[in-house]
Design a protein around this motif. Structure first.
Motif, mmCIF file in Angstrom:
data_model
loop_
_atom_site.group_PDB
_atom_site.id
_atom_site.type_symbol
_atom_site.label_atom_id
_atom_site.label_comp_id
_atom_site.label_asym_id
_atom_site.label_seq_id
_atom_site.Cartn_x
_atom_site.Cartn_y
_atom_site.Cartn_z
ATOM 1 N N SER A 2 32.777 -5.629 15.288
ATOM 2 C CA SER A 2 34.015 -5.659 16.058
ATOM 3 C C SER A 2 33.944 -6.805 17.065
ATOM 4 C CB SER A 2 34.195 -4.333 16.792
ATOM 5 O OG SER A 2 35.337 -4.362 17.594
ATOM 6 N N PRO A 3 35.014 -7.605 17.196
ATOM 7 C CA PRO A 3 36.328 -7.439 16.594
ATOM 8 C C PRO A 3 36.350 -7.897 15.129
ATOM 9 C CG PRO A 3 36.306 -9.419 17.921
ATOM 10 C CD PRO A 3 34.969 -8.771 18.089
ATOM 11 N N TYR A 4 37.204 -7.226 14.359
ATOM 12 C CA TYR A 4 37.375 -7.574 12.960
ATOM 13 C C TYR A 4 38.473 -8.636 12.861
ATOM 14 C CZ TYR A 4 38.747 -7.205 8.071
ATOM 15 O OH TYR A 4 39.063 -7.498 6.762
ATOM 16 N N ILE A 5 38.128 -9.752 12.233
ATOM 17 C CA ILE A 5 39.102 -10.828 11.994
ATOM 18 C C ILE A 5 39.477 -10.764 10.525
ATOM 19 C CG2 ILE A 5 39.554 -13.305 12.139
ATOM 20 C CD1 ILE A 5 38.835 -11.969 14.859
ATOM 21 N N ASN A 6 40.730 -10.515 10.247
ATOM 22 C CA ASN A 6 41.204 -10.401 8.868
ATOM 23 C C ASN A 6 41.011 -11.763 8.184
ATOM 24 O OD1 ASN A 6 42.758 -10.219 6.488
ATOM 25 N ND2 ASN A 6 44.049 -8.652 7.420
ATOM 26 N N PRO A 7 40.272 -11.801 7.068
ATOM 27 C CA PRO A 7 40.008 -13.075 6.398
ATOM 28 C C PRO A 7 41.255 -13.723 5.773
ATOM 29 C CG PRO A 7 39.124 -11.263 5.100
ATOM 30 C CD PRO A 7 39.624 -10.682 6.393
ATOM 31 N N MET B 294 27.678 -0.832 19.631
ATOM 32 C CA MET B 294 28.316 -1.805 18.765
ATOM 33 C C MET B 294 28.952 -1.072 17.590
ATOM 34 S SD MET B 294 28.861 -5.100 18.290
ATOM 35 C CE MET B 294 27.884 -5.567 19.686
ATOM 36 N N TYR B 295 30.164 -1.468 17.243
ATOM 37 C CA TYR B 295 30.893 -0.876 16.126
ATOM 38 C C TYR B 295 31.072 -1.907 15.020
ATOM 39 C CZ TYR B 295 32.174 2.618 19.654
ATOM 40 O OH TYR B 295 32.159 3.567 20.631
ATOM 41 N N TYR B 296 31.122 -1.397 13.789
ATOM 42 C CA TYR B 296 31.258 -2.248 12.611
ATOM 43 C C TYR B 296 32.329 -1.685 11.684
ATOM 44 C CZ TYR B 296 26.738 -3.998 14.139
ATOM 45 O OH TYR B 296 25.723 -4.536 14.883
ATOM 46 N N PHE B 297 33.015 -2.590 11.001
ATOM 47 C CA PHE B 297 33.982 -2.224 9.977
ATOM 48 C C PHE B 297 33.277 -2.304 8.628
ATOM 49 C CE2 PHE B 297 36.513 -3.522 13.525
ATOM 50 C CZ PHE B 297 37.654 -2.745 13.469
ATOM 51 N N LEU B 298 33.401 -1.243 7.831
ATOM 52 C CA LEU B 298 32.785 -1.177 6.502
ATOM 53 C C LEU B 298 33.792 -1.672 5.474
ATOM 54 C CD1 LEU B 298 30.736 -0.222 4.351
ATOM 55 C CD2 LEU B 298 31.654 2.088 4.654
ATOM 56 N N SER B 299 33.359 -2.651 4.665
ATOM 57 C CA SER B 299 34.249 -3.251 3.676
ATOM 58 C C SER B 299 33.475 -3.527 2.395
ATOM 59 C CB SER B 299 34.810 -4.563 4.224
ATOM 60 O OG SER B 299 35.641 -5.191 3.286
ATOM 61 N N VAL B 300 34.201 -3.791 1.337
ATOM 62 C CA VAL B 300 33.576 -4.230 0.095
ATOM 63 C C VAL B 300 33.048 -5.651 0.316
ATOM 64 C CG1 VAL B 300 35.703 -5.160 -0.907
ATOM 65 C CG2 VAL B 300 33.862 -4.388 -2.411
ATOM 66 N N THR B 301 31.979 -5.973 -0.362
ATOM 67 C CA THR B 301 31.427 -7.319 -0.270
ATOM 68 C C THR B 301 32.414 -8.324 -0.874
ATOM 69 O OG1 THR B 301 29.470 -8.645 -0.739
ATOM 70 C CG2 THR B 301 30.172 -7.160 -2.454
ATOM 71 N N PRO B 302 32.523 -9.503 -0.293
ATOM 72 C CA PRO B 302 33.475 -10.495 -0.816
ATOM 73 C C PRO B 302 33.211 -10.911 -2.269
ATOM 74 C CG PRO B 302 32.683 -11.150 1.350
ATOM 75 C CD PRO B 302 31.863 -9.964 0.929
ATOM 76 N N ASN B 303 31.983 -10.774 -2.728
ATOM 77 C CA ASN B 303 31.668 -11.187 -4.101
ATOM 78 C C ASN B 303 31.576 -10.003 -5.069
ATOM 79 O OD1 ASN B 303 29.305 -10.112 -3.131
ATOM 80 N ND2 ASN B 303 28.009 -11.837 -3.671
ATOM 81 N N TYR B 304 32.261 -8.912 -4.762
ATOM 82 C CA TYR B 304 32.263 -7.748 -5.649
ATOM 83 C C TYR B 304 32.896 -8.143 -6.993
ATOM 84 C CZ TYR B 304 32.784 -2.952 -7.261
ATOM 85 O OH TYR B 304 32.683 -1.790 -7.981
ATOM 86 N N PRO B 305 32.219 -7.858 -8.103
ATOM 87 C CA PRO B 305 32.744 -8.286 -9.412
ATOM 88 C C PRO B 305 34.055 -7.574 -9.790
ATOM 89 C CG PRO B 305 30.431 -7.618 -9.573
ATOM 90 C CD PRO B 305 30.912 -7.213 -8.213
ATOM 91 N N ASN B 306 35.035 -8.335 -10.205
ATOM 92 C CA ASN B 306 36.311 -7.750 -10.645
ATOM 93 C C ASN B 306 36.107 -6.794 -11.811
ATOM 94 O OD1 ASN B 306 37.917 -9.019 -8.768
ATOM 95 N ND2 ASN B 306 38.289 -10.799 -10.062
#
Length: 185
Positions: A176-181, A1-13
C-alpha cells in the motif's frame, strides 16, 4: 504494513479455469463477502486445454472466470493465520475429464472500512481506482480482508500473511498504496 494480493503479471493465459456453472451455487455469491453454506455437490473448475499438468500444479494462486482459487499449501497458511477472515470451499480441478486435484475457493468474510478517501484517486469516468491508499492500523487484528468501497477488488493482507505467502507461485503482493497498472498516476 498492508499489501494487496493479486495474480502475478506473467500468469499464463492457458491456465485460466472455467467454473462449472451447473453447480448448485451461482458464482456471484463468491463475491459477497459472506459465509455461505457448504455446497451439497463439489464445485468444479476445468481447463479444457492442452497444458503441462505438472507445471500447472506448481501454481498456488490460480485464475478462474469466477474468483481465484488456491492450492492446498496456500489454503493451509490462510486457514492457520486467518481462520476467521476467510472461508475455504473445497473444489475439484479437471483438465478435460482428467482430475488434477483439490483446490480451495476463498470467500473473504471481513469487509473493513480501510480506504483513505482523501489521498486515494478514483476515476469516475472508468469507475475504477487509479490509486488506493489505506488508513494506518485500519485492519485491526484481521489478517485478510476486502475494503468497503472496493468489495470486488483485490484482497488486502497483513504483513504476516505477506511474509508467509510472498513466494507462492501465481500471486504478487503490492505494498500500500496500490497503484493501478492500467493508469499513470
Amino acid at each position: 504494513m498492508y499489501y494487496f494480493l493479486s495474480v502475478t503479471p506473467n500468469y499464463p493465459n492457458s491456465y485460466w479455469l472455467e467454473y462449472y456453472r451447473a453447480s448448485s451455487i451461482e458464482s456471484v455469491v463468491f463475491l459477497e463477502n459472506k459465509k455461505i453454506s457448504e455446497p451439497t455437490d463439489t464445485l468444479i473448475f476445468n481447463i479444457n486445454k492442452n497444458i503441462n499438468i505438472e507445471r500447472f500444479k506448481k501454481y498456488d494462486y490460480l485464475m478462474t472466470d469466477a474468483v481465484p482459487i488456491l492450492s492446498e499449501r496456500f489454503a493451509e497458511i490462510l486457514n492457520n493465520l486467518a481462520p476467521h477472515d476467510v472461508q475455504l470451499i473445497t473444489t475439484h480441478v479437471f483438465n478435460r475429464s482428467e482430475y488434477i486435484g483439490d483446490y480451495y475457493l476463498p470467500i473473504y468474510l471481513k469487509l473493513i472500512d480501510c480506504i483513505n478517501w482523501e489521498t486515494s484517486i478514483y476515476d469516475n469516468e472508468f469507475d475504477i481506482f487509479k490509486r488506493i491508499d489505506l488508513l494506518p492500523n485500519s485492519l485491526g487484528n484481521n489478517k485478510i480482508v476486502k475494503a468497503k468501497g472496493y468489495e470486488l477488488g483485490l484482497p488486502i493482507v497483513q504483513e504476516d500473511i505477506f511474509s508467509k505467502c510472498k513466494k507462492m507461485n501465481g500471486c504478487s503482493f503490492f505494498k500500500s498504496p496500490y497503484i493501478n497498472p492500467l493508469f499513470d498516476v
